[in-house]
Design a protein around this motif. Sequence first.
Motif, PDB file in Angstrom:
ATOM      1  N   PRO A 382      17.246 -21.139  17.190  1.00 23.96           N
ATOM      2  CA  PRO A 382      17.740 -20.409  16.014  1.00 23.96           C
ATOM      3  C   PRO A 382      18.364 -21.357  14.994  1.00 23.96           C
ATOM      4  O   PRO A 382      19.416 -21.955  15.249  1.00 23.96           O
ATOM      5  N   LEU A 383      17.708 -21.495  13.823  1.00 19.87           N
ATOM      6  CA  LEU A 383      18.088 -22.542  12.883  1.00 19.87           C
ATOM      7  C   LEU A 383      19.473 -22.308  12.279  1.00 19.87           C
ATOM      8  O   LEU A 383      20.282 -23.231  12.196  1.00 19.87           O
ATOM      9  N   THR A 384      19.746 -21.080  11.840  1.00 20.81           N
ATOM     10  CA  THR A 384      21.038 -20.816  11.216  1.00 20.81           C
ATOM     11  C   THR A 384      22.183 -21.102  12.179  1.00 20.81           C
ATOM     12  O   THR A 384      23.177 -21.747  11.824  1.00 20.81           O
ATOM     13  N   ARG A 385      22.038 -20.635  13.407  1.00 29.18           N
ATOM     14  CA  ARG A 385      23.074 -20.872  14.414  1.00 29.18           C
ATOM     15  C   ARG A 385      23.206 -22.368  14.697  1.00 29.18           C
ATOM     16  O   ARG A 385      24.316 -22.885  14.855  1.00 29.18           O
ATOM     17  N   PHE A 386      22.079 -23.056  14.767  1.00 24.85           N
ATOM     18  CA  PHE A 386      22.105 -24.491  15.030  1.00 24.85           C
ATOM     19  C   PHE A 386      22.846 -25.237  13.924  1.00 24.85           C
ATOM     20  O   PHE A 386      23.688 -26.108  14.190  1.00 24.85           O
ATOM     21  N   LEU A 387      22.567 -24.901  12.659  1.00 28.79           N
ATOM     22  CA  LEU A 387      23.188 -25.603  11.540  1.00 28.79           C
ATOM     23  C   LEU A 387      24.687 -25.304  11.450  1.00 28.79           C
ATOM     24  O   LEU A 387      25.497 -26.203  11.212  1.00 28.79           O
ATOM     25  N   LEU A 388      25.064 -24.051  11.642  1.00 32.63           N
ATOM     26  CA  LEU A 388      26.483 -23.687  11.548  1.00 32.63           C
ATOM     27  C   LEU A 388      27.300 -24.321  12.676  1.00 32.63           C
ATOM     28  O   LEU A 388      28.375 -24.884  12.443  1.00 32.63           O
ATOM     29  N   THR A 389      26.791 -24.229  13.897  1.00 30.57           N
ATOM     30  CA  THR A 389      27.533 -24.818  15.015  1.00 30.57           C
ATOM     31  C   THR A 389      27.511 -26.345  14.935  1.00 30.57           C
ATOM     32  O   THR A 389      28.477 -27.008  15.318  1.00 30.57           O
ATOM     33  N   GLY A 390      26.406 -26.913  14.424  1.00 31.08           N
ATOM     34  CA  GLY A 390      26.346 -28.362  14.250  1.00 31.08           C
ATOM     35  C   GLY A 390      27.357 -28.857  13.231  1.00 31.08           C
ATOM     36  O   GLY A 390      27.996 -29.905  13.421  1.00 31.08           O
ATOM     37  N   ALA A 391      27.516 -28.108  12.128  1.00 31.34           N
ATOM     38  CA  ALA A 391      28.514 -28.484  11.127  1.00 31.34           C
ATOM     39  C   ALA A 391      29.925 -28.407  11.704  1.00 31.34           C
ATOM     40  O   ALA A 391      30.767 -29.284  11.461  1.00 31.34           O
ATOM     41  N   LEU A 392      30.183 -27.370  12.500  1.00 33.82           N
ATOM     42  CA  LEU A 392      31.497 -27.237  13.147  1.00 33.82           C
ATOM     43  C   LEU A 392      31.756 -28.407  14.079  1.00 33.82           C
ATOM     44  O   LEU A 392      32.856 -28.984  14.096  1.00 33.82           O
ATOM     45  N   LEU A 393      30.753 -28.788  14.858  1.00 29.39           N
ATOM     46  CA  LEU A 393      30.905 -29.918  15.774  1.00 29.39           C
ATOM     47  C   LEU A 393      31.122 -31.217  15.004  1.00 29.39           C
ATOM     48  O   LEU A 393      31.963 -32.042  15.388  1.00 29.39           O
ATOM     49  N   ALA A 394      30.366 -31.418  13.918  1.00 28.88           N
ATOM     50  CA  ALA A 394      30.490 -32.649  13.141  1.00 28.88           C
ATOM     51  C   ALA A 394      31.918 -32.830  12.632  1.00 28.88           C
ATOM     52  O   ALA A 394      32.490 -33.932  12.719  1.00 28.88           O
ATOM     53  N   VAL A 395      32.513 -31.759  12.127  1.00 29.38           N
ATOM     54  CA  VAL A 395      33.866 -31.852  11.565  1.00 29.38           C
ATOM     55  C   VAL A 395      34.903 -32.059  12.662  1.00 29.38           C
ATOM     56  O   VAL A 395      35.737 -32.974  12.589  1.00 29.38           O
ATOM     57  N   THR A 396      34.857 -31.227  13.691  1.00 25.75           N
ATOM     58  CA  THR A 396      35.906 -31.271  14.722  1.00 25.75           C
ATOM     59  C   THR A 396      35.812 -32.526  15.589  1.00 25.75           C
ATOM     60  O   THR A 396      36.839 -33.146  15.912  1.00 25.75           O
ATOM     61  N   ALA A 397      34.610 -32.908  15.989  1.00 29.82           N
ATOM     62  CA  ALA A 397      34.470 -34.084  16.856  1.00 29.82           C
ATOM     63  C   ALA A 397      34.764 -35.372  16.101  1.00 29.82           C
ATOM     64  O   ALA A 397      35.348 -36.307  16.672  1.00 29.82           O
TER      65      ALA A 397
END
Length: 409
Positions: A382-397
């Motif tokens: 699922p692309l939308t879910r992948f992009l949103l969760t990826g952005a969250l991971l990029a910022v927090t990690a």
Amino acid sequence: MTVAAPAPPAPAGPVRRRPRPHPLDVVAVVLALLGVGCAVTGLLPRAETTATLHRIGPLLLFLGTVVVLAELTAVAGVFDVLGTRLAIAARGSWARLFLLCVGFATATTVVLNLDTTAVLLTPVMLALARNLRVAPAPLAVTTVWLANTASLLLPVSNLTNLLAADRIGLDPVGFAARMWLPQLAALAVTGLLLWCCWWRRYRPPDGRFTPPARPTPADPVLYRTALAGCLLFVVGVLAEVELGIVSTVAAALVLVGFAVRSPGTLRARLVPLRLLLFVTGLFLVIQTLGRWGLDHLVADLLGEDGGAAGLLRAGGTGALLANAVNNLPAYLAGESVLPPEAGSRLLALLIGTNIGPLAVPWASLATLLWFERCRTAGVSVPLTRFLLTGALLAVTATAAAAGALLITG
């Protein structure tokens, strides 16, 4: 007089279509040509061209040989056997499988680099999902997320690590001493988000699955030879042998095994020509752009702050630039304006360019390769879910790892 019926038209033969080049092949060739053009026209002076090529020569040797080692290791069945054994070790527990898959992807990235994880481990995880009859999305996302976020610990884990270690004069042990805590922080955030956003959502009924049968390598001799080559590589890295030398020796050992047992496997396509052209062209182009204004823009973004604010700003700049263009040119542009004595800020920039490339598909070569492997296998994440969760991971990690760098620095 009987008139014979006209013969039916002969069936048309299959229409042969000219094979289309892969988009990444086109990008690599265009970059290489642009790099050559910069050197030939004088946009990049001859002295800087020579220095750049001299610097990346050992990197190209390492990349070429380690990819050959990884490809042959996969053909020998090492990854498939290890992946299936992980599922058996999980004993039907979804939570235990999660922990083992995270550990497997982390170890592969740390030891063999992130592109190996994206290219070779992705199909193993997808095949494992099919065998277990579970949703492929969580296993697939585990691979690509950890290909990026687990690439901080050793110089071999990522091409940018090799550049940073060389820039500030850190050997593999010294580099690991600075990056072990940022790596743990990144892994903790990655694991938490993986479970909450993907594994828990796709958990099978009762959190159980049927374990697969015990695997058997098709050629036990090749399997053991490839495994020995990987272990030799790991030992050489830990013993601080020059990376190009240890990867060449390990790859040569496995090549000899295949030459004896399966010579038909040894073809020219094993050499990662696309990756070598991509890296060479990218270095020359970024070096040229730096002379014509890019350095000033990146310097403004990085600022001159020191301490915690400076580290967080450097990490954020690396993540932002990686998602705007790609992590490798983002690191190169940042490195060109940070002096070697600004070692902590350079490592923070490295954190941003390693962990940050998860918000968009083009942010790292590993992510692009992962998308292609999923498409080839017919798996749609699922692309939308992948992009949103990826952005969250990029910022927090990125924030967590940059903060941890303050402690080790």
